[in-house]
Write an enzyme that holds these catalytic residues in place. Structure first.
Site, mmCIF file in Angstrom:
data_model
loop_
_atom_site.group_PDB
_atom_site.id
_atom_site.type_symbol
_atom_site.label_atom_id
_atom_site.label_comp_id
_atom_site.label_asym_id
_atom_site.label_seq_id
_atom_site.Cartn_x
_atom_site.Cartn_y
_atom_site.Cartn_z
ATOM 1 N N ARG A 114 0.942 -1.246 -0.169
ATOM 2 C CA ARG A 114 0.089 0.087 0.049
ATOM 3 C C ARG A 114 0.965 1.319 -0.316
ATOM 4 N NH1 ARG A 114 -2.744 2.921 4.655
ATOM 5 N NH2 ARG A 114 -3.785 4.656 3.374
ATOM 6 N N HIS A 160 -3.050 11.111 0.399
ATOM 7 C CA HIS A 160 -2.568 10.712 1.842
ATOM 8 C C HIS A 160 -2.028 12.267 2.386
ATOM 9 C CE1 HIS A 160 -1.301 7.554 4.898
ATOM 10 N NE2 HIS A 160 -0.735 8.733 5.183
ATOM 11 N N GLU A 212 -7.642 8.667 5.873
ATOM 12 C CA GLU A 212 -7.707 9.146 7.288
ATOM 13 C C GLU A 212 -8.335 10.414 7.235
ATOM 14 O OE1 GLU A 212 -4.674 8.917 10.053
ATOM 15 O OE2 GLU A 212 -4.763 6.664 10.090
ATOM 16 N N ASN A 351 -7.644 2.003 9.504
ATOM 17 C CA ASN A 351 -6.346 2.143 10.260
ATOM 18 C C ASN A 351 -6.717 2.022 11.649
ATOM 19 O OD1 ASN A 351 -5.374 2.516 7.582
ATOM 20 N ND2 ASN A 351 -4.626 4.708 8.021
ATOM 21 N N TYR A 353 -4.890 1.872 15.673
ATOM 22 C CA TYR A 353 -3.554 2.008 16.355
ATOM 23 C C TYR A 353 -3.935 1.825 17.864
ATOM 24 C CZ TYR A 353 -0.989 3.415 12.444
ATOM 25 O OH TYR A 353 -0.421 3.725 11.284
ATOM 26 N N GLU A 420 -3.900 0.069 7.948
ATOM 27 C CA GLU A 420 -2.740 0.396 8.921
ATOM 28 C C GLU A 420 -2.955 -0.191 10.381
ATOM 29 O OE1 GLU A 420 -1.643 4.554 9.066
ATOM 30 O OE2 GLU A 420 -1.851 4.679 6.849
HETATM 31 C C1 PNW Z 1 -1.596 7.486 10.699
HETATM 32 N N1 PNW Z 1 -2.857 10.808 16.167
HETATM 33 O O1 PNW Z 1 -1.550 8.867 11.091
HETATM 34 C C2 PNW Z 1 -1.206 7.899 9.203
HETATM 35 O O2 PNW Z 1 -2.094 7.235 8.125
HETATM 36 C C3 PNW Z 1 0.275 7.629 8.754
HETATM 37 O O3 PNW Z 1 0.516 8.325 8.079
HETATM 38 C C4 PNW Z 1 0.917 7.930 10.111
HETATM 39 O O4 PNW Z 1 2.514 7.842 9.889
HETATM 40 C C5 PNW Z 1 0.645 6.638 11.084
HETATM 41 O O5 PNW Z 1 -0.753 6.783 11.417
HETATM 42 C C6 PNW Z 1 1.250 6.681 12.398
HETATM 43 O O6 PNW Z 1 0.854 8.020 13.055
HETATM 44 C C7 PNW Z 1 -1.907 9.058 12.610
HETATM 45 O O7 PNW Z 1 -2.316 11.942 16.509
HETATM 46 C C8 PNW Z 1 -1.448 10.464 12.903
HETATM 47 O O8 PNW Z 1 -3.703 10.346 16.899
HETATM 48 C C9 PNW Z 1 -1.794 11.061 14.162
HETATM 49 C C10 PNW Z 1 -2.489 10.199 14.853
HETATM 50 C C11 PNW Z 1 -3.187 9.214 14.352
HETATM 51 C C12 PNW Z 1 -2.857 8.524 13.333
#
Ligand code: PNW
Length: 569
Positions: A114, A160, A212, A351, A353, A420
């Site tokens: 991707r 992006h 996002e 995505n 996390y 992601e």
């Molecule tokens: C995503 N937050 O971004 C993006 O899709 C990527 O480009 C990035 O590198 C990756 O996650 C890791 O951060 C985020 O502040 C950026 O909560 C910031 C946040 C969450 C996701």
């Protein structure tokens, strides 16, 4: 999928009730760090055609920010604001080193990649009529051809975050006339998407319109710390999101009408969402509201009925009254727009996390209203959730299983591509090459995804690791490293080095999960104890000591790593 009254009745009725019941029975007692039953290792494999992938984004890896006719993006502008910032000027230099990136994927046995296309590298001003940068087109053709020659399928994100700066200056970017008939941004995004389908669609079968939009809308046009740094937290995010949703729908229909028959690919969008778990049973409604404002803001229109979630509309209508406004800060779609938005996703890109603990904070005072206060919730984290380098990233593996279950129930059981998931380390000396915390993260999160797939029957079709490489982590620059491969940003040749996690991931892909009886699964069983940082020696039959972990470590990681090094470095 069409807009009907019964959708919203269903939404506020049966589903929410069932869901709250499940939450109160299952989740609330165990927000803590380790729960033997919830966190048990599931043995088994993913479906045979499961997609394993890794991801990057143009501004974060390409560099070559001004070669040939490439135009500046809003992120070039932000990074060049002052001399103290890290920039994406060179980044991983993937514009020149893409064949090396592809060899890393090949080495890991990955069959999908991707990446994103930089809009201003194709159209320097963002508008086709102002000219096309042929070198940019050549670059993406070369990248795609090299991937396919190595048996790796491209999965391409069109946006992006690197909006052409000229579009921001000429039209206000995604703030462009969001509720009138004179909007141009939808058409401009549509033209860009069409050009990409035309030039690359014979080989690209997976398209992601936006990555996002929550970040672009809230951080880019609401808070204004991300590019283009427009600070208007009461309304900016709602206007931008409105335009992005309509731009997405436009690009989807262009594919449907002009390309699908010949190219036979799929088009979706990638949405990010943190799981929201209620802090106490009394916070259950608040947790749902949190997820609806986060994910539902985009997913409800696109995957459900063409319109924003009911709870968002009613909350924002009440706020308008309290604030003495005649109209809601949340814009409205016309009936035609709703029809054109609804059902514009062939797959659901996700995505994910991290997870937050949600408390009910109804009803926040209305001075300086913004997206955060609009939700009427408070957020926090359980004290024993481990943390990554990024301030917002707490490690809560079971959150992804809950979120996948929510998407299945709420959006009609779509095919979900996890586009992601990953964990950051600090940039430190010596470099973290034996990145055991990242191995633990991938192990625990992919096992929870497998539970969603095999136990909860969620149609998860893909898992994508963020990221293939350490790269430009937006406002954090090069201080946070998400890569499976280490990149030395002081080395002009930007040599890549495999971290232990790349070797782990390779074996995970080869095993397609955690098959009963395999050496890999035995290794994981032992790691499980270490990863969950628990003293319960009986976890998954663990009986060995630290030495067992280290001998398994050498067998599974150190030796393959040495081989990998000799091939790559
Ligand atoms: C995503 N937050 O971004 C993006 O899709 C990527 O480009 C990035 O590198 C990756 O996650 C890791 O951060 C985020 O502040 C950026 O909560 C910031 C946040 C969450 C996701």
């Amino acid at each position: 999928m069409s807009a009907t009254a019964s959708d919203s009745i269903m939404e506020t009725g049966t589903f929410v009730n069932c869901f709250l019941l499940v939450i109160s029975l299952v989740i609330i007692p165990v927000n803590g760090g380790y729960d033997k039953e919830r966190d048990a290792l599931l043995k088994g494999t993913f479906p045979q055609d499961f997609i394993w992938s890794s991801a990057t984004a143009a501004y974060q890896i390409e560099g070559a920010w001004n070669v040939s006719d490439k135009g500046p993006s809003v992120w070039d502008t932000l990074a060049h604001q002052d001399n103290n910032r890290d920039t994406g000027d060179v980044a991983c230099d993937s514009y020149h080193k893409y064949p090396a990136d592809i060899q890393l994927m090949k080495q890991m046995g990955l069959k999908y990649y991707r990446f994103s296309i930089s809009w201003p590298r194709i159209f320097p001003t963002g508008e086709q009529q102002d000219g096309v940068n042929q070198d940019g087109v050549r670059y993406y053709n070369a990248l795609i051809n090299e991937l396919i020659a190595n048996d790796i399928q491209p999965m391409v994100t069109l946006f992006h975050w690197d909006l052409p700066q000229v579009l921001q200056d000429r039209y206000g970017g995604f703030l462009n006339n969001h509720t009138t008939n004179t909007t141009v941004i939808h058409d401009l995004f549509g033209d860009y998407a069409r050009f990409c389908y035309q030039n690359f669609g014979d080989r690209v079968k997976y398209w992601i319109t936006f990555n996002e939009p929550w970040i672009t809308s809230w951080l880019g046009y609401g808070v204004g710390n991300f590019a283009p740094q427009h600070n208007e937290p009461a309304e900016g995010q709602y206007k931008a999101a409105h335009n992005i949703i309509l731009s997405h729908a436009k690009a989807y229909h262009i594919y449907d009408d002009e390309f699908r028959a010949a190219q036979n690919g799929q088009v979706g969008i990638t949405l990010n969402c943190d799981w929201g778990t209620p802090k106490t049973p009394a916070d259950a409604d608040a947790a749902i509201r949190y997820v609806q404002f986060f994910l539902g803001w985009f997913a409800h229109p696109i995957y459900k009925n063409g319109d924003y979630p009911e709870v968002m509309k009613t909350t924002m209508a009440r706020k308008a009254q309290e604030e003495g406004r005649t109209t809601s800060r949340l814009p409205e779609f016309t009936p035609e727009q709703k029809l054109s938005i609804s059902g514009t996703g062939d797959f659901f890109g996700l995505n994910h996390y991290t997870t937050v603990e949600v408390t009910d904070a109804c009803c926040t005072p209305i001075e300086n209203p913004n997206y955060d206060t609009d939700k009427d919730v408070g957020t926090g984290h359980a004290p024993d959730w481990p943390r990554a380098a990024s301030s917002w990233l707490y490690v809560v593996p079971w959150g992804i299983r809950n979120l996948l279950g929510f998407i299945k129930e709420e959006y009609g059981d779509p095919e979900i591509y996890v586009t992601e998931n990953g964990r950051s380390d600090h940039d430190q000396d010596p470099a973290i090459m034996m990145d055991m915390e990242r191995i633990c993260y991938y192990m625990m999160y992919t096992n929870e995804v497998m539970k969603a797939s095999n136990m909860d029957n969620v149609k998860v079709k893909a898992y994508t690791a963020w990221s293939l490489l350490d790269n430009f982590e937006w406002l954090s620059g090069y201080s946070e490293r998400f890569g499976l491969h280490y990149v030395d940003f002081n080395d002009p040749t930007r040599t890549r080095y495999p971290k232990a996690s790349s070797v782990f991931f390779k074996q995970l892909v080869r095993n397609n999960g955690y098959p009963e009886g395999s050496e890999f699964t035995k290794y994981v069983e032992n790691m499980w104890y270490f990863c969950h940082n628990t003293t319960e020696a009986e976890v998954n039959g663990y009986t060995g000591g630290a030495s067992q972990i280290s001998s398994l470590f050498s067998l599974f990681l150190a030796i393959p790593m040495m081989i990998a090094y000799s091939l790559i470095a």
